[in-house]
Every structure is written in structure tokens, then in C-alpha cells.
Design a protein around this motif. Sequence first.
Motif, PDB file in Angstrom:
ATOM      1  N   GLU A 133      -5.066   1.716  -1.691  1.00  0.00           N
ATOM      2  CA  GLU A 133      -6.082   0.803  -1.160  1.00  0.00           C
ATOM      3  C   GLU A 133      -5.639  -0.638  -1.354  1.00  0.00           C
ATOM      4  N   ARG A 134      -5.755  -1.429  -0.309  1.00  0.00           N
ATOM      5  CA  ARG A 134      -5.406  -2.852  -0.397  1.00  0.00           C
ATOM      6  C   ARG A 134      -6.517  -3.590  -1.141  1.00  0.00           C
ATOM      7  N   ARG A 135      -6.170  -4.104  -2.296  1.00  0.00           N
ATOM      8  CA  ARG A 135      -7.097  -4.901  -3.108  1.00  0.00           C
ATOM      9  C   ARG A 135      -6.370  -5.360  -4.366  1.00  0.00           C
ATOM     10  N   THR A 136      -7.078  -6.067  -5.234  1.00  0.00           N
ATOM     11  CA  THR A 136      -6.532  -6.502  -6.514  1.00  0.00           C
ATOM     12  C   THR A 136      -7.047  -5.579  -7.608  1.00  0.00           C
ATOM     13  N   TYR A 137      -6.125  -5.083  -8.407  1.00  0.00           N
ATOM     14  CA  TYR A 137      -6.449  -4.193  -9.528  1.00  0.00           C
ATOM     15  C   TYR A 137      -6.171  -4.940 -10.830  1.00  0.00           C
ATOM     16  N   VAL A 185      -1.664  -6.740  -7.188  1.00  0.00           N
ATOM     17  CA  VAL A 185      -2.214  -7.053  -5.879  1.00  0.00           C
ATOM     18  C   VAL A 185      -1.533  -6.130  -4.877  1.00  0.00           C
ATOM     19  N   ARG A 206       0.848  -1.191   0.000  1.00  0.00           N
ATOM     20  CA  ARG A 206       0.000   0.000   0.000  1.00  0.00           C
ATOM     21  C   ARG A 206       0.886   1.244   0.000  1.00  0.00           C
TER      22      ARG A 206
END
Length: 119
Positions: free
Chosen positions: A97-101, A117, A59
Motif C-alpha cells: 500500500e502506498r503510504r507512510t509507515y 515511505v 509498492r
Amino acid sequence: MKSELLVIILLIAFLALSGCTDKEIVQDTDSNASAEDIKYIEIYIDDYAFHPQSLTISRGDTVRWTNNDSVAYIVKSSAFQSPTLTKGMTFTYTFNERRTYNYYLATHPYTKSGMIVVE
């Protein structure tokens, strides 16, 4: 037939005129760091593909896409979209933001997509 030809001509004109700058394009850097202090994680666009195709980053990391092809591209995801990148141009995005793009080449959607990720 005439309308298809007109669309093709307009698309070629747009792509040709949109690359009239050599400036780096920076988007969404919310940190207080200056551009010289930012360490970029590099993704290169070569032969209609992303290299590397997938990444795991932290992040706050900033990714820089560089177009090494002679074809113009737009990199797009649900979170960001680059302007048209001609050969040698770059686009950066800071992932907060922590997520998968998942992202792809909007101008060539039939090509392989990329994935980042954020942990």
C-alpha cells in the motif's frame, strides 16, 4: 515492590525463551515469487536504533529487519508487528500500500523510531 519484581522476572524469562530459533520470520508476502527470488531492502537494528532510520521504497518491495544487538526486540507499526527478534534473527514485510509507515521498537519505545515511505 514484589509485583514489580515479578513483572521484571517474567519479562526477562519471556525474552530469554522467545529467541529459541534461528529461523527467518517472513510475514505478508502476497506475491507468487519464491523466497529465493525476493530482493530484500535491509534495515539493521544496532545500538537500539534502525539503520537506515528512514527509507523510500516502491509498492511491492520487501523490507528485512535484522537484529544485530544482543538485546531482544519487537518491531511494531500500525500495519505489522514482528515476533521477538533475538540477535541474528530477521523479520520481513512486503509493502503493498502506498503510504507512510512509522514503526518503532515496541520493547524499547523510548528509542528512535523508523519511517518507510512507499511511493
